[in-house]
Design a protein around this motif. Structure first.
Motif, mmCIF file in Angstrom:
data_model
loop_
_atom_site.group_PDB
_atom_site.id
_atom_site.type_symbol
_atom_site.label_atom_id
_atom_site.label_comp_id
_atom_site.label_asym_id
_atom_site.label_seq_id
_atom_site.Cartn_x
_atom_site.Cartn_y
_atom_site.Cartn_z
ATOM 1 N N ALA A 28 13.118 4.981 60.159
ATOM 2 C CA ALA A 28 12.171 3.957 60.600
ATOM 3 C C ALA A 28 12.630 3.181 61.825
ATOM 4 N N VAL A 29 13.931 3.039 62.014
ATOM 5 C CA VAL A 29 14.431 2.183 63.070
ATOM 6 C C VAL A 29 14.387 2.877 64.426
ATOM 7 N N ILE A 30 14.006 2.133 65.435
ATOM 8 C CA ILE A 30 14.142 2.573 66.816
ATOM 9 C C ILE A 30 14.689 1.395 67.620
ATOM 10 N N GLY A 31 15.380 1.712 68.687
ATOM 11 C CA GLY A 31 15.920 0.677 69.549
ATOM 12 C C GLY A 31 15.736 1.063 70.997
ATOM 13 N N THR A 32 16.390 0.322 71.875
ATOM 14 C CA THR A 32 16.373 0.646 73.304
ATOM 15 C C THR A 32 17.781 0.959 73.797
ATOM 16 N N GLY A 33 18.729 1.102 72.866
ATOM 17 C CA GLY A 33 20.119 1.324 73.231
ATOM 18 C C GLY A 33 20.451 2.765 73.535
ATOM 19 N N PRO A 34 21.704 3.040 73.887
ATOM 20 C CA PRO A 34 22.112 4.391 74.294
ATOM 21 C C PRO A 34 22.195 5.398 73.163
ATOM 22 N N TYR A 35 22.196 4.918 71.910
ATOM 23 C CA TYR A 35 22.261 5.831 70.768
ATOM 24 C C TYR A 35 21.137 5.514 69.783
ATOM 25 N N ARG A 36 20.713 6.540 69.079
ATOM 26 C CA ARG A 36 19.739 6.335 68.013
ATOM 27 C C ARG A 36 20.344 6.790 66.701
ATOM 28 N N ALA A 37 20.038 6.052 65.629
ATOM 29 C CA ALA A 37 20.592 6.366 64.311
ATOM 30 C C ALA A 37 20.050 7.704 63.827
ATOM 31 N N ALA A 38 20.950 8.578 63.383
ATOM 32 C CA ALA A 38 20.536 9.911 62.944
ATOM 33 C C ALA A 38 20.681 10.107 61.443
ATOM 34 N N GLU A 39 21.780 9.593 60.860
ATOM 35 C CA GLU A 39 22.031 9.802 59.433
ATOM 36 C C GLU A 39 22.866 8.647 58.898
ATOM 37 N N TRP A 40 22.450 8.121 57.749
ATOM 38 C CA TRP A 40 23.219 7.061 57.092
ATOM 39 C C TRP A 40 23.433 7.486 55.648
ATOM 40 N N VAL A 41 24.655 7.828 55.312
ATOM 41 C CA VAL A 41 25.038 8.165 53.949
ATOM 42 C C VAL A 41 25.745 6.939 53.371
ATOM 43 N N ARG A 42 25.075 6.244 52.468
ATOM 44 C CA ARG A 42 25.631 5.019 51.915
ATOM 45 C C ARG A 42 27.008 5.269 51.317
ATOM 46 N N GLY A 43 27.931 4.349 51.615
ATOM 47 C CA GLY A 43 29.279 4.457 51.094
ATOM 48 C C GLY A 43 30.158 5.430 51.839
ATOM 49 N N SER A 44 29.621 6.095 52.847
ATOM 50 C CA SER A 44 30.392 7.107 53.547
ATOM 51 C C SER A 44 30.385 6.898 55.052
ATOM 52 N N HIS A 45 29.227 7.114 55.695
ATOM 53 C CA HIS A 45 29.215 7.086 57.150
ATOM 54 C C HIS A 45 27.808 6.940 57.697
ATOM 55 N N LEU A 46 27.737 6.608 58.956
ATOM 56 C CA LEU A 46 26.494 6.639 59.724
ATOM 57 C C LEU A 46 26.775 7.371 61.023
ATOM 58 N N THR A 47 25.879 8.268 61.382
ATOM 59 C CA THR A 47 26.027 9.026 62.627
ATOM 60 C C THR A 47 24.910 8.652 63.586
ATOM 61 N N ALA A 48 25.270 8.431 64.843
ATOM 62 C CA ALA A 48 24.304 8.110 65.895
ATOM 63 C C ALA A 48 24.432 9.140 67.005
ATOM 64 N N GLN A 49 23.285 9.555 67.544
ATOM 65 C CA GLN A 49 23.249 10.564 68.604
ATOM 66 C C GLN A 49 22.789 9.923 69.908
ATOM 67 N N ALA A 50 23.324 10.416 71.016
ATOM 68 C CA ALA A 50 22.950 9.898 72.332
ATOM 69 C C ALA A 50 21.458 10.089 72.562
ATOM 70 N N PHE A 51 20.835 9.051 73.128
ATOM 71 C CA PHE A 51 19.401 9.070 73.424
ATOM 72 C C PHE A 51 19.198 9.584 74.844
ATOM 73 N N ASP A 52 18.497 10.702 74.965
ATOM 74 C CA ASP A 52 18.324 11.330 76.271
ATOM 75 C C ASP A 52 17.578 10.450 77.258
ATOM 76 N N GLY A 53 16.689 9.580 76.739
ATOM 77 C CA GLY A 53 15.859 8.779 77.627
ATOM 78 C C GLY A 53 16.420 7.404 77.955
ATOM 79 N N TYR A 54 17.729 7.185 77.723
ATOM 80 C CA TYR A 54 18.305 5.868 77.972
ATOM 81 C C TYR A 54 18.206 5.509 79.450
#
Length: 595
Positions: free
Chosen positions: A239-265
């Protein structure tokens, strides 16, 4: 073939199988793992797996892993009704850009805006009655992560959500409440109307104004304002979107969150393709993973003993560096209420100066943070090397450790040693017994022990009033009788309330005002009024210096030290450290690089 598995406690590195290994707690095991890791590390840079690319091959994607000292709780803004943690705010700098940001030395820089408003060019107008109109020009071509263009409507919508009483949100910034209306003259022009003169008029920081995608959220907000604080935008990567250089890709609670570079930054695609944030609350586990090469950046989460171990290893191998970033200014308040102050001569500036001269703050820092160095010793709230710190440094009076001078000042204030070596007031016969009030915990315990050892030869009897780590009630926080050890963010503009005579905490305000010590000085009040009304940086810095000149001349506070929070970065990862340890580097995370 050499194989090294991740060391963790139910925390696995994305893309690798979890081995379920127990937490590594013993130094010998950690050092052994580090030795194996060094021997097994392939020739490539961190995050690239050591693979080379040649003609006709696919370029290796650049990736880094950052450890956080706990789980995040929100993906956007400061508005989540559950309250946003500091770890979440760190992550937000990767996913979101803001109107303005703090730079490497704490300076204010434009980010989503094209430039800062100015009193000289008419974009910042101050009316005779104090009202302000501030015009912002936005960058053009900025995209939300779904490809929609960012416009002035998003700033206005974010402000409307923030100040709407029907939406029970977690944090409503005072700056947002100080704005009475926002006009959008066109998609790239915003005019903020302030109800009164305010020194933050040329700032649009993340802690001041929330920016939200109107095209995505307006319908849901209007449909159910009361539930908006729990909207999936704050907690779901879908659901989340931002204007930053990365966008949230995966959030595994208790483990990790992965963010991928946004091509349109809008400032150019980030140089590092993928950033994984691993949640590791155990200090030993963090250290083991850093030494094993599983973590490229440890954003705090390392205990001081672990930092020393890491530095010793890295000094011999050149595997990385550590920067100690200050987070808090520790200091001691004196009780100024005549009915509470004990001894009663705490109201005498000579005695307060003696007490400051009597504490060996260099030894205190060395005892709490061995090897950190005397640069952590504080003489004010201003951190050295920053604009505020430099301005304050020019004005303050310093009280370095000097037991001889302390004894002289005590004698001048009427205190002489009795037959048992303890001080007695020559006029009243009062013995010098004084409270050291603190919340409790290792840092407070050690601070008391050192102060007590310093004061004992001077003839001062210091006793410890600890709250055992629990939070004091508002009334308890103001009824101390002698000294109270406490903390406050360094360089923070709202320090002024701690000594503002108009904010003395008492039963009439339910002990909730900022001035806990009862200090009162009209000259100081006038200085902080000039600070709060300063619109130009030069005037603001001058007022900082004036206020702290008064506080230090009167010895109204005993500055102790700045609390260091270490950030460890593996060799080959560049751009993470700010130029000044007190500044920020996440505002330019798109320029971080892996070599």
């Amino acid at each position: 073939m050499c194989e090294l598995h991740s060391i963790h406690s139910s925390v696995s590195r994305p893309g690798r199988p979890s081995m379920g290994l127990p937490i590594v707690r013993h130094l010998a095991i950690i050092l052994a793992v580090a030795s194996i890791a060094t021997a097994c590390t392939p020739g490539g840079p961190p995050g690239q797996g050591g693979s080379d690319t040649g003609p006709g091959t696919t370029p290796t994607r650049k990736a880094i892993t950052i450890s956080l000292e706990g789980e995040i709780n929100a993906l956007a803004t400061e508005l989540d009704s559950a309250g946003v943690s500091g770890l979440s705010s760190y992550l937000h700098s990767f996913l979101h850009d803001y109107g303005t940001v703090a730079g490497d030395r704490g300076e204010i820089l434009p980010q989503l805006v094209a430039g800062l408003p100015s009193l000289d060019d008419g974009s910042w107008e101050v009316h005779d009655d104090g009202r302000m109109d501030v015009t912002w020009k936005l960058r053009q071509g900025v995209l939300w992560h779904d490809g929609t263009e960012f416009t002035s409507a998003d700033i206005k919508f974010g402000w409307q959500v923030t100040v709407d009483d029907a939406a029970p949100l977690g944090n409503v910034p005072t700056e947002s409440k100080a704005v009475t209306a926002i006009d959008t003259l066109d998609p790239y022009t915003v005019v903020m109307h302030w109800k009164a003169r305010n020194r933050f008029g040329a700032q649009m920081m993340r802690s001041q104004f929330n920016i939200l995608p109107k095209h995505l959220l307006e319908e849901d907000f209007l449909a159910n304002k009361a539930a908006f604080g729990g909207h999936g935008y704050f907690t779901s990567t879908d659901a989340v979107i931002g204007t930053g250089p990365y966008r949230a890709a995966e959030w595994v609670r208790g483990s990790h969150l992965t963010a991928q570079a946004f091509d349109g930054y809008y400032q150019g695609r980030a140089k590092i393709d993928s950033v994984t944030f691993r949640f590791i609350s155990d200090e030993q586990t963090t250290l083991a993973n850093v030494l094993a090469g599983e973590i490229d950046v440890a954003n705090r989460g390392l205990g001081w003993t672990g930092v020393q171990t890491l530095q010793q290893q890295w000094e011999s191998t050149g595997a990385g560096k550590v920067q100690n970033q200050p987070t808090n200014w520790r200091h001691v308040l004196f009780q100024f209420r005549p009915e509470l102050a004990s001894p009663s001569s705490l109201l005498d500036a000579r005695l307060r100066k003696a007490l400051i001269h009597g504490v060996d703050r260099v030894a205190l820092v060395d005892g709490l943070f061995p090897g950190a160095g005397a640069e952590l010793v504080a003489h004010s709230i201003g951190y050295p090397g920053t604009p505020i710190g430099d301005a304050v440094e020019k004005s303050i009076v310093k009280y370095n450790y000097d037991p001889t001078r302390a004894s002289q000042l005590l004698a001048e204030a009427g205190w002489q040693k009795g037959g048992d070596g303890n001080l007695v007031n020559s006029s009243t016969g009062e013995r010098f017994q004084m409270e050291f009030n603190a919340g409790g915990g290792d840092e407070d315990d050690k601070s008391f022990a050192l102060a007590e050892a310093n004061y004992r030869p001077l003839g001062i009897e210091l006793f410890y009033q600890s709250f055992g780590g629990r939070r004091q009630t508002p009334q308890e926080s103001v009824t101390f009788t002698g000294l109270q050890k406490t903390g406050f963010p360094f360089n923070h503009p709202r320090f002024a309330g701690r000594w503002d005579s108009r904010e003395v905490a008492g039963p009439e305000n339910r002990y909730a005002s900022g001035n806990r010590s009862g200090y009162a000085n009209p000259q100081y009040d006038a200085a902080i009024d000039r600070l709060s009304q300063s619109l130009r940086e030069a005037d603001e810095l001058r007022a900082w210096g004036e206020a702290w000149k008064i506080l230090t001349e009167e010895a109204a506070v005993m500055s102790l030290f700045f609390v260091p929070q270490p950030i460890a970065v593996r060799t080959g990862v560049e751009g993470v450290f700010p130029e000044n340890a007190s500044g920020e580097a996440t505002w330019r995370v798109h320029t971080w690089e892996v070599q």
